[in-house]
Scaffold this active site. Structure first.
Site: not given
Ligand code: FES
Length: 175
Positions: A105, A124
């Site tokens: 992500h 997140h």
């Molecule tokens: Fe891993 Fe956003 S950096 S869920």
């Protein structure tokens, strides 16, 4: 009202003219010789992965992460001996897997949870299933975790020879 109708009519004609140009363009593309079309196509991004020895089976303890870097030292990852045959698993028992530990992500480092055999993101809260090829099971990421293609030789040395997804932040996995 009459002026309004004229404007609508002008707009319609311009739209039709634009459509004619587009159709002409498509006809030209279709009429191009096959060789010219092939040249215009963008090249495939072929990537040569190194075959790197990451560990020996004797280094791996059941369900304990073994830190590695692949395809280079700036790409942290982990080897896991899960104790049961799993997707993408290598070795005599088909239970050795390896993953990038950079969250796809936004690049946070992932932590291993031995209880449910997942890699988890503190950023997140995305979660990835190590028994299911790094499949994302919760969270913000939009791709599964890059999994190593592993080979184990007859001495028990574990080699990574590729990845099935792009590591976060890279245009290709090999610089
Ligand atoms: Fe891993 Fe956003 S950096 S869920």
């Amino acid at each position: 009202m009459d002026r309004c109708n004229k404007l609508v009519d002008v707009g319609r004609r311009q739209f039709l003219r634009g459509g004619a140009f587009a159709a002409a363009g498509m006809a030209t593309a279709v009429a191009m010789p096959a060789q010219a079309q092939t040249k215009a196509a963008p090249g495939l991004a072929l990537v040569e992965y190194p075959s790197n020895k990451l560990a020996n089976i004797a280094d791996l303890k059941p369900n304990e992460p073994f830190d590695v870097g692949y395809p280079d030292e700036n790409a942290p990852g982990v080897l896991l001996k899960l104790g049961m045959k799993v997707e993408g698993g290598a070795g005599p028992d088909g239970d050795i897997v390896g993953f990038s530990t950079i969250c796809p992500h936004k690049g946070f480092p992932l932590n291993y949870n031995a209880e449910d055999r997942t890699l988890n993101c503190p950023g997140h809260y995305s979660r990835f299933d190590c028994e299911a090829g790094g499949q994302q099971i919760w969270g913000q990421a939009t791709q599964n975790l890059p999994q190593y293609l592993l080979r184990v030789d007859d001495k028990g040395d574990v080699f990574a020879e590729g990845l099935d997804e792009l590591i976060y932040g890279r245009l290709s996995n090999v610089l």
